[in-house]
Design a protein around this motif. Structure first.
Motif, PDB file in Angstrom:
ATOM      1  N   ASP A 226      -7.490  -0.951  59.987  1.00  0.00           N
ATOM      2  CA  ASP A 226      -8.102   0.077  59.166  1.00  0.00           C
ATOM      3  C   ASP A 226      -8.841  -0.657  58.060  1.00  0.00           C
ATOM      4  OD1 ASP A 226      -8.795   2.049  57.400  1.00  0.00           O
ATOM      5  OD2 ASP A 226      -6.829   3.030  57.386  1.00  0.00           O
ATOM      6  N   SER A 227     -10.143  -0.930  58.276  1.00  0.00           N
ATOM      7  CA  SER A 227     -10.871  -1.782  57.337  1.00  0.00           C
ATOM      8  C   SER A 227     -12.255  -1.233  57.043  1.00  0.00           C
ATOM      9  CB  SER A 227     -11.076  -3.190  57.909  1.00  0.00           C
ATOM     10  OG  SER A 227     -10.016  -3.574  58.732  1.00  0.00           O
ATOM     11  N   LYS A 228     -12.866  -1.803  56.017  1.00  0.00           N
ATOM     12  CA  LYS A 228     -14.283  -1.544  55.793  1.00  0.00           C
ATOM     13  C   LYS A 228     -15.054  -2.233  56.918  1.00  0.00           C
ATOM     14  CE  LYS A 228     -14.780  -0.815  50.849  1.00  0.00           C
ATOM     15  NZ  LYS A 228     -13.648   0.103  50.859  1.00  0.00           N
ATOM     16  N   PRO A 229     -16.180  -1.677  57.315  1.00  0.00           N
ATOM     17  CA  PRO A 229     -16.909  -2.262  58.446  1.00  0.00           C
ATOM     18  C   PRO A 229     -17.261  -3.735  58.235  1.00  0.00           C
ATOM     19  CG  PRO A 229     -18.064  -0.315  57.578  1.00  0.00           C
ATOM     20  CD  PRO A 229     -16.781  -0.421  56.859  1.00  0.00           C
ATOM     21  N   ALA A 230     -17.657  -4.096  57.019  1.00  0.00           N
ATOM     22  CA  ALA A 230     -18.054  -5.480  56.777  1.00  0.00           C
ATOM     23  C   ALA A 230     -16.889  -6.423  57.054  1.00  0.00           C
ATOM     24  CB  ALA A 230     -18.533  -5.644  55.339  1.00  0.00           C
TER      25      ALA A 230
END
Lengths: 253, 282
Positions: A226-230
């Protein structure tokens, strides 16, 4: 801020098959969440549990303050499920427009029949949404006269005309010819920038990278990332995520 | 310069040529079938014409029928046509309702409903239509239930065809994809709304052509109702005057012409409806 969707301890079994394992997920208002994973990982099932097209086996789902426990029965449960469905709009891989109704009739069907909205008001709202997806000029056509991309844009307008709090997209471009994918993604992008809360099950990594606030990765019925796309595309944590992203990279070339 | 005619100025593509060749072949076939039909019809008419036909050294004679009798009784027999059509329309309406209910029952997950539906279909399909007709006309009065002739006939035919047609409606209901139901549910429709607004309209469109076939079959099966003597439709009338004046051959020929003509007209209408429906579905 209060999450608009709150999924707690969600489990789903198909017979003895454990397809969703203890899913917990909060989605904030105006957030765009992309859900990726290999086929069979459970991502579509998770999406379909949110509006109870699949009944969760255990756990609860809360949408805009309406909390529904999975695996229950009875009149109250059915009423809660109905309320949740009114708060969520869904777009399917196969469009599922009603072939016996014109485009406009497809779009006003929900507001008029389900919400009891005044027909004239529904038509105004529908025309506004059809205009937003660029298909107002097709309002009197029947779905079988539209291209796949146009069908999907009508399906988006149909869902929006129910004025949902959240939009759920289940692989919205997977059934489209490659040259028609762009027009659907553009409509979705516009919707995202207008502040709609969206959960998108997709294989379109470009879209995820550009539009998503968060990318969730599913594998074997679990949310493994579950992360930011970058962060996700730059330095994936889980080896399964790494493999998934590499597979897409090689596919894109 | 002008060695080419105007038509040849535009060369035709390969696909066009193939299409044209196929269309020609098709047209040719249809013409020949038409001619053959005409010959067969001629032979049939000649057989009952009472005329002599000499081909070479052979002479064929047609059967002589009494045309005066036919002319005298034309209006009496034709009077049964209205009754035949009336029974057929009322019966098909009843049959469609029963077929839809039986088909919905077949799709039900509630055991008693499912059982009721399969029980009905099994009972009706397991007994002769002839028996069912006599049950309504002759067995019910024994129990003190006397139905007017036409009602008894419609009940028997409707119940019978309903059982057979339930299969059509079941197929029609299952022809509506799961995605359609899901889309309806997702916008918040109740199961009843989904059925009425989304599934049924699509299923009925699917069921119209086969229902037309059943209707055509029913106009002829309605002749069975004449056996009871209470409904004075086409068949009953032709048998009645035929027997009375010992001219059953002529009377049956007349009834046959009426039935056949009716079938041809209905088939034509049926084809038109089918063509229109398939156009809309593209």
């Amino acid at each position: 801020m209060v999450p608009v969707i709150k999924i707690s301890n969600l489990d789903k079994y198909f017979g003895r098959l454990h397809v969703l394992k203890d899913i917990r997920l909060d989605v904030m208002p105006r957030e765009v969440v992309c859900l990726i994973g290999r086929s069979g990982s459970g991502k579509s099932t998770l999406l379909r549990c949110i509006n109870f097209l699949e009944e969760p086996s255990h756990g609860s789902i809360e949408v805009d303050g309406i909390k529904v426990e999975g695996g229950e029965k009875g009149k109250l449960h059915r009423q809660l499920v109905h309320d949740v469905r009114l708060k969520t709009g869904m777009v399917f891989q196969e469009f599922n427009l009603f072939p016996h109704m014109s485009v406009l009739e497809n779009v006003i069907e929900g507001p008029v029949i389900v919400k009891g909205m005044d027909r004239q008001k529904a038509v105004e709202l529908a025309q506004q949404n059809l205009d937003n997806v660029g298909l107002l000029f097709k309002k009197d056509e029947y779905p079988n006269r539209l291209s796949g991309g146009q069908k999907q844009r009508v399906a988006i307008a149909r869902a929006l005309t129910m004025e949902p709090k959240v939009m759920l997209f289940d692989e919205p471009t997977s059934a489209l010819d490659p040259e028609l994918i762009g027009e659907v993604l553009n409509v979705m992008k516009k919707l995202a920038y207008e502040g709609m809360t969206m959960i998108v099950v997709t294989h379109e990594m470009g879209f995820a990278r550009e539009v998503a606030d968060r990318v969730l990765v599913m594998a074997d019925g679990e949310l493994i990332e579950d992360s930011k796309p970058a962060d996700l595309f730059g330095s994936p944590k889980d080896p399964r995520t790494k493999a998934l992203i590499e597979r897409y990279r090689s596919g894109e070339q | 310069m002008n060695i080419f005619s105007k038509k040849q100025d535009v060369p035709k593509s390969q696909a066009e040529l193939i299409y044209q060749a196929q269309a020609n072949k098709e047209r040719h076939f249809r013409t020949n079938v038409g001619i053959s039909w005409f010959i067969l019809l001629f032979i049939l008419v000649f057989t009952f014409s009472g005329q002599d036909l000499t081909i070479g050294s052979k002479t064929f004679s047609g059967i002589k029928i009494d045309t005066v009798f036919m002319a005298n009784n034309l209006s009496f027999i034709a009077g049964g046509l209205a009754e035949t059509i009336k029974i057929s329309i009322m019966s098909i309406a009843l049959a469609m309702m029963l077929a839809l209910l039986a088909a919905l029952g077949r799709l039900s997950t509630f055991p008693p409903i499912y059982a009721l539906s399969t029980f009905y279909v099994s009972l009706i399909r397991g007994t002769p239509l002839y028996l069912q007709i006599f049950f309504f006309f002759l067995a019910l009065p024994q129990l003190g239930i006397r139905l007017p002739g036409i009602i008894a006939g419609v009940l028997a035919l409707g119940l019978n065809y309903g059982a057979y047609m339930s299969e059509i409606f079941r197929a029609a209901l299952s022809s509506v994809g799961k995605g359609q139901r899901e889309a309806a549910i997702a916008i918040g429709m109740t199961p009843a709304q989904t059925m009425r607004r989304i599934v049924l309209p699509q299923a009925l469109r699917f069921a119209i052509p086969p229902t037309g076939n059943e209707f055509i079959a029913m106009t002829k099966d309605s002749a069975l109702v004449s056996a009871t003597g209470f409904v004075h439709e086409l068949m009953w009338r032709s048998v009645k005057v035929g027997r009375a004046q010992f001219h059953t051959l002529e009377a049956l020929i007349m009834a046959a012409i009426f039935y056949w003509g009716m079938t041809l007209i209905l088939s034509y209408v049926q084809n038109r409806i089918e063509a229109r429906l398939s156009k809309g579905d593209r």
